[in-house]
Write an enzyme that holds these catalytic residues in place. Structure first.
Site: not given
Ligand code: F6P
Length: 319
Positions: A102, A127, A154, A185, A211
């Site tokens: 890195g 990263d 989720r 998302g 909503r």
């Protein structure tokens, strides 16, 4: 140039082994003697090396981690350490060095190059935070690992109608968090490059509730605020009860994706091509589907790594 050394330094990244394989096999293809340096730069200081044959890198293209081991050597960041490493390489008749790693590894390779030792750097870090490098080895695999976890979380967050916080690695940068948040998302993405206060996060959660969205995914890059502190703050300031998952080292492990294996194979071979053509002091990468190289200086003179357009898009899509 007869003997070429190769080492891996810093946090391991999936695809490092594929890069070692490509370096070793390409070097052997050109009739060079290939030397594996163990434990990163520390191996140069300790003269911990092994001769690599074609078989030494057999059956590793699919393995995460690094067969050469990795280590954060403090001594190598000093002039004295670097001079010792160069003296040792001369004694071991290593004529050039390929460094896989890195940002810090590329910096050290730059320092060795400035001391006139031929080095080429191959970017490998989950990263993806090396300035001027579009994609480092390991990023794609880590990204897919994170997305897999977001999808799993989720499922349970939506079933229990809870807010879930997922802490993602990235050191002081938020690229992995931004990409995974966009691909997963997430409703909120917190990255060090874009400071957001708790009010903003709460507002977004409440907007979702307006909503009839009853759960929310928050991705927090480790360099922004700790997931734990955020969990406490959401409860204290807004009464929001959330669940925290710190992905930690799960993000670094696992078999490299096809994309990382191909990237590593191409960059490993290209690094050897450069050395064979006496081109040193460079970092390799793929741009427009072609291997290219840049001087270490050019890489480190580049600025901001976050794509503002992508950040704005993540906000727009998580209304
Ligand atoms: O640079 C790779 C990385 O995984 C970072 O994302 C993270 O901050 C760091 O390494 C963790 O390092 P360590 O395993 O030494 O704590």
């Amino acid at each position: 140039m007869n003997r070429i050394g190769v080492l891996t330094s810093g946090g391991d990244a999936p695809g490092m082994n594929a890069a070692i394989r490509a370096v070793v096999r390409s070097g052997l293809y050109y009739g060079k003697e290939m030397i594996g340096v163990k434990y990163g730069f520390q191996g140069l200081l300790d003269k911990n090396i092994e001769k690599m044959r074609a078989g030494s890198v057999g059956s590793i293209i699919q393995r995460g981690g690094t067969i050469l081991q990795s280590y954060m050597s403090e001594d190598i960041s000093t002039d004295a350490g670097q001079e010792k490493a160069i003296d040792n390489m001369k004694e071991l008749e290593i004529d050039a060095l390929i460094v896989i790693g890195g940002r810090e590894a590329m910096k050290t390779a730059e320092s060795l190059s400035e001391k006139n030792f031929p080095c080429v750097g191959i970017p490998a870090v989950i990263d993806n935070n090396i300035p001027g490098v579009e994609e480092s080895i390991g990023f794609d695999t880590a990204l897919n690992t994170v997305i897999d976890y977001i999808d799993r979380i989720r499922d349970t967050a939506s079933s229990h109608e809870k807010t879930s916080i997922i802490e993602v690695m990235g050191k002081d940068t938020g690229i992995l968090a931004l990409w995974s948040g966009l691909a997963g998302g997430a409703e909120n993405i917190l990255i060090p490059e874009k400071k957001e206060d708790v009010e903003g996060i709460v507002e977004r959660i409440k907007r979702g509730e307006g909503r009839e969205k009853r759960y929310s995914i928050i991705i927090v890059a480790e360099g922004t605020v700790s997931g734990n502190d955020l969990t406490v703050k959401l409860k204290q300031d807004a009464g929001i009860d959330s669940r925290l998952t710190v992905l930690g080292h799960t993000q670094r492990g696992g078999a490299p994706s096809a994309r990382d294996r191909v990237l590593a194979s191409r960059l490993g071979a290209y690094a050897i091509d450069l050395l064979i053509n006496h081109k040193f002091g460079k970092v390799v990468q793929i741009r427009n589907n072609k291997p290219v190289s840049m001087n270490f200086k050019e890489i480190f003179s580049q600025a901001s790594l976050i794509d503002d357009e992508m950040y704005d898009l993540s906000e727009r899509l998580s209304l």
